[in-house]
Scaffold this motif. Structure first.
Motif, PDB file in Angstrom:
ATOM      1  N   LEU A 212       0.839  -1.138  -0.043  1.00  0.00           N
ATOM      2  CA  LEU A 212       0.127   0.210  -0.059  1.00  0.00           C
ATOM      3  C   LEU A 212       0.908   1.312  -0.147  1.00  0.00           C
ATOM      4  O   LEU A 212       1.967   1.352   0.910  1.00  0.00           O
ATOM      5  N   PRO A 213       0.608   2.348  -0.927  1.00  0.00           N
ATOM      6  CA  PRO A 213       1.444   3.486  -0.664  1.00  0.00           C
ATOM      7  C   PRO A 213       1.105   4.355   0.505  1.00  0.00           C
ATOM      8  O   PRO A 213       0.149   3.962   0.961  1.00  0.00           O
ATOM      9  N   ASP A 214       2.177   4.990   0.951  1.00  0.00           N
ATOM     10  CA  ASP A 214       2.018   5.945   1.995  1.00  0.00           C
ATOM     11  C   ASP A 214       0.856   6.961   1.444  1.00  0.00           C
ATOM     12  O   ASP A 214       0.690   7.398   0.353  1.00  0.00           O
ATOM     13  N   ARG A 215      -0.007   7.604   2.470  1.00  0.00           N
ATOM     14  CA  ARG A 215      -1.066   8.583   2.300  1.00  0.00           C
ATOM     15  C   ARG A 215      -1.832   7.911   1.051  1.00  0.00           C
ATOM     16  O   ARG A 215      -2.438   8.842   0.402  1.00  0.00           O
ATOM     17  N   ALA A 216      -2.457   6.712   1.261  1.00  0.00           N
ATOM     18  CA  ALA A 216      -3.326   6.117   0.234  1.00  0.00           C
ATOM     19  C   ALA A 216      -4.789   6.860   0.411  1.00  0.00           C
ATOM     20  O   ALA A 216      -5.183   6.966   1.770  1.00  0.00           O
ATOM     21  N   VAL A 217      -5.622   6.906  -0.285  1.00  0.00           N
ATOM     22  CA  VAL A 217      -6.923   7.498  -0.072  1.00  0.00           C
ATOM     23  C   VAL A 217      -7.878   6.774  -1.140  1.00  0.00           C
ATOM     24  O   VAL A 217      -7.437   6.766  -2.437  1.00  0.00           O
ATOM     25  N   VAL A 218      -8.912   6.527  -0.920  1.00  0.00           N
ATOM     26  CA  VAL A 218     -10.048   5.841  -1.735  1.00  0.00           C
ATOM     27  C   VAL A 218     -11.321   6.815  -1.901  1.00  0.00           C
ATOM     28  O   VAL A 218     -11.620   7.247  -0.987  1.00  0.00           O
ATOM     29  N   LEU A 219     -11.730   6.776  -3.058  1.00  0.00           N
ATOM     30  CA  LEU A 219     -13.029   7.580  -3.254  1.00  0.00           C
ATOM     31  C   LEU A 219     -14.076   6.633  -3.812  1.00  0.00           C
ATOM     32  O   LEU A 219     -13.986   5.736  -4.693  1.00  0.00           O
ATOM     33  N   THR A 220     -15.167   6.871  -2.864  1.00  0.00           N
ATOM     34  CA  THR A 220     -16.289   6.041  -3.216  1.00  0.00           C
ATOM     35  C   THR A 220     -17.810   6.883  -3.205  1.00  0.00           C
ATOM     36  O   THR A 220     -17.820   7.906  -2.628  1.00  0.00           O
ATOM     37  N   PHE A 221     -18.628   6.122  -4.089  1.00  0.00           N
ATOM     38  CA  PHE A 221     -19.786   6.976  -4.268  1.00  0.00           C
ATOM     39  C   PHE A 221     -20.986   6.012  -4.038  1.00  0.00           C
ATOM     40  O   PHE A 221     -20.940   4.801  -4.561  1.00  0.00           O
ATOM     41  N   ASP A 222     -22.052   6.365  -3.201  1.00  0.00           N
ATOM     42  CA  ASP A 222     -23.190   5.667  -2.761  1.00  0.00           C
ATOM     43  C   ASP A 222     -24.429   5.941  -3.722  1.00  0.00           C
ATOM     44  O   ASP A 222     -24.487   6.957  -4.133  1.00  0.00           O
ATOM     45  N   ASP A 223     -25.068   4.858  -4.026  1.00  0.00           N
ATOM     46  CA  ASP A 223     -26.662   4.980  -4.426  1.00  0.00           C
ATOM     47  C   ASP A 223     -26.700   4.716  -6.002  1.00  0.00           C
ATOM     48  O   ASP A 223     -27.559   3.963  -6.221  1.00  0.00           O
ATOM     49  N   GLY A 224     -25.908   5.418  -6.722  1.00  0.00           N
ATOM     50  CA  GLY A 224     -25.909   5.148  -8.117  1.00  0.00           C
ATOM     51  C   GLY A 224     -26.468   6.396  -8.790  1.00  0.00           C
ATOM     52  O   GLY A 224     -27.543   6.157  -9.767  1.00  0.00           O
ATOM     53  N   TYR A 225     -26.452   7.661  -8.511  1.00  0.00           N
ATOM     54  CA  TYR A 225     -26.901   8.764  -9.353  1.00  0.00           C
ATOM     55  C   TYR A 225     -26.266   9.062 -10.639  1.00  0.00           C
ATOM     56  O   TYR A 225     -25.189   8.893 -10.709  1.00  0.00           O
ATOM     57  N   ARG A 226     -27.184   9.589 -11.518  1.00  0.00           N
ATOM     58  CA  ARG A 226     -26.775   9.719 -12.926  1.00  0.00           C
ATOM     59  C   ARG A 226     -25.340  10.716 -12.784  1.00  0.00           C
ATOM     60  O   ARG A 226     -24.650  10.753 -13.681  1.00  0.00           O
ATOM     61  N   ASN A 227     -25.677  11.639 -11.900  1.00  0.00           N
ATOM     62  CA  ASN A 227     -24.534  12.802 -11.931  1.00  0.00           C
ATOM     63  C   ASN A 227     -23.090  12.147 -11.606  1.00  0.00           C
ATOM     64  O   ASN A 227     -22.180  12.897 -11.890  1.00  0.00           O
ATOM     65  N   ASN A 228     -23.192  10.785 -11.029  1.00  0.00           N
ATOM     66  CA  ASN A 228     -21.942  10.284 -10.795  1.00  0.00           C
ATOM     67  C   ASN A 228     -21.145  10.022 -12.139  1.00  0.00           C
ATOM     68  O   ASN A 228     -20.098  10.347 -12.392  1.00  0.00           O
ATOM     69  N   LEU A 229     -21.883   9.569 -13.295  1.00  0.00           N
ATOM     70  CA  LEU A 229     -21.251   9.503 -14.401  1.00  0.00           C
ATOM     71  C   LEU A 229     -21.268  10.858 -15.145  1.00  0.00           C
ATOM     72  O   LEU A 229     -20.227  11.061 -15.958  1.00  0.00           O
ATOM     73  N   VAL A 230     -22.140  11.784 -15.474  1.00  0.00           N
ATOM     74  CA  VAL A 230     -22.177  12.932 -16.049  1.00  0.00           C
ATOM     75  C   VAL A 230     -21.164  13.882 -15.508  1.00  0.00           C
ATOM     76  O   VAL A 230     -20.592  14.555 -16.405  1.00  0.00           O
ATOM     77  N   LEU A 231     -21.197  14.133 -14.128  1.00  0.00           N
ATOM     78  CA  LEU A 231     -20.489  15.180 -13.704  1.00  0.00           C
ATOM     79  C   LEU A 231     -18.987  14.704 -12.966  1.00  0.00           C
ATOM     80  O   LEU A 231     -18.022  15.485 -13.088  1.00  0.00           O
ATOM     81  N   ALA A 232     -19.123  13.740 -12.258  1.00  0.00           N
ATOM     82  CA  ALA A 232     -17.917  13.303 -11.474  1.00  0.00           C
ATOM     83  C   ALA A 232     -16.873  12.321 -12.336  1.00  0.00           C
ATOM     84  O   ALA A 232     -15.649  12.856 -12.052  1.00  0.00           O
ATOM     85  N   ALA A 233     -17.429  11.502 -13.045  1.00  0.00           N
ATOM     86  CA  ALA A 233     -16.498  10.424 -13.737  1.00  0.00           C
ATOM     87  C   ALA A 233     -15.520  11.289 -14.741  1.00  0.00           C
ATOM     88  O   ALA A 233     -14.417  10.840 -14.768  1.00  0.00           O
ATOM     89  N   PRO A 234     -15.940  12.519 -15.535  1.00  0.00           N
ATOM     90  CA  PRO A 234     -15.159  13.090 -16.156  1.00  0.00           C
ATOM     91  C   PRO A 234     -13.905  13.732 -15.593  1.00  0.00           C
ATOM     92  O   PRO A 234     -12.780  13.880 -16.045  1.00  0.00           O
TER      93      PRO A 234
END
Length: 368
Positions: free
Chosen positions: A117-139
């Motif tokens: 594991l790298p030092d200072r590792a961070v993971v991003l997660t998103f709950d529920d499955g909103y369309r803005n996850n694809l349209v706004l966050a993913a890009p």
């Protein structure tokens, strides 16, 4: 349908129950005000680059962040900050600069000592499955080369349904309290709505109360409100279609399970917990062609019996219990940190969670 309006949630003393949930709502409001008052110091420290100075020498334990939506607007219906596109890009830019974003699967493998594991590792997660996850966050994530895991509520994919708490928020924003009180036909909701509180405090108290009752009771109250006080989901609340879930997968993002219908699992019988887990896993496997290994508890809540059932279906699961990870952390109860809208606040929270000292800084946690 399980649970009646006179069920477990309504058998408590109405006065003490009402007071308890109104007090919780007021505490949320006070915490929000405290956060706003502390923003000046946090933002100044963030832009001055002081947060790395606060961190102690040595390894920094991995952290998991959780999000729900990235929105086009930066304020909610009630005027408080929400995570807009600009704020989210500031998050990602900060994390790439100061931390090492990795996937949740990489973190799980590292905690199992299957890989470094790298030092200072961070993971991003998103709950529920909103369309803005694809349209706004993913890009934004793709632009910075940041991995993420999206937890999908399978029964909501491709539907025009609401996540009930957001639906409640819109109902309270659009309709007078008198109408809500009449339509709910529930003694505790009626009492809360009769207290002449600010609308937002009333809404928060009602939502927190409904989270505490048996799931069938919640469904009955929401069905009555939905029938007589309809609100149409806006773009901020629409869910992904299956083609859109597959686009996220094809872009290299991880897809995990978040149950079929998003009940708070301790509020339903254990046999139904098992069904929610099995159905969500089977549907994701059928639609995506691979068996999901990762799970997120709705509202982050679990129990020993539920966690044991989750372990029969999934390799790892995340809660909303705040904290950072270590080799001693249970893979089925991984802690996560709720990501606040301002990047300065996020930097502050991560620093405090990683801080091993000095102890005099810890009172600042309560102020923000």
């Amino acid at each position: 349908m399980r649970g009646k309006t006179g069920g477990q949630g309504s058998q408590q003393d109405p006065h003490s129950t009402t007071e308890r949930f109104v007090s919780r709502a007021r505490n949320v409001m006070r915490h929000g005000l405290g956060s706003m008052l502390s923003q000046g110091l946090k933002t100044l420290s963030y832009h001055a680059g002081l947060y790395p100075i606060l961190q102690q020498p040595g390894g920094i334990q991995p952290a998991i962040l959780f999000y729900h939506k990235v929105q086009r607007r930066s304020v909610s219906l009630w005027g408080d900050p929400v995570l807009g596109m600009q704020q989210f890009e500031e998050h990602v830019s900060f994390l790439v600069r100061e931390y090492q974003p990795i996937s949740l699967s990489e973190l799980v493998a590292g905690l199992q000592r299957k890989g470094p594991l790298p030092d200072r590792a961070v993971v991003l997660t998103f709950d529920d499955g909103y369309r803005n996850n694809l349209v706004l966050a993913a890009p934004i994530l793709r632009h910075y080369g940041v991995p993420a895991t999206f937890f999908i509520t399978t029964g909501l994919v491709g539907t025009n349904q609401w996540m009930w708490a957001y639906e409640c928020e819109h109902i309270f924003h659009q309709y007078p309290l008198k109408r809500i009180r009449e339509c709910a036909r529930h003694p505790i909701i009626e009492r809360i709505c009769s207290l002449a509180l600010p609308n937002r405090v009333t809404m928060l108290a009602c939502v927190e109360y409904l989270k505490s009752v048996p799931h069938g009771e919640l469904l009955e109250v929401m069905a009555r409100l939905r029938e007589q006080l309809p609100v149409e989901p806006d773009e901020e609340n629409r869910f992904l279609s299956w083609n859109e879930v597959r686009r996220l997968r094809d872009d290299g993002f991880e897809i995990g399970a978040h149950t079929e219908t998003h009940p708070i699992l301790p509020r339903i019988p254990i046999e139904e917990v098992e069904r929610e887990l099995a159905v969500s896993l089977e549907v994701l496997e059928r639609e995506l062609g691979t068996r999901p290994a990762l799970f997120a508890y709705p509202n982050g809540i679990t129990s020993r019996a539920i966690t044991e059932r989750v372990g029969r279906f999934f390799e790892a699961a995340v809660t909303t219990r705040p904290g950072v990870c270590s080799p001693a952390t249970s893979l089925l109860e991984l802690p996560r940190i709720a990501a606040p809208p301002p990047a300065g606040e996020l930097a502050y929270l991560l620093t405090l969670h990683h801080l091993q000292g000095p102890p005099f800084l810890w009172p600042l946690v309560r102020s923000g």
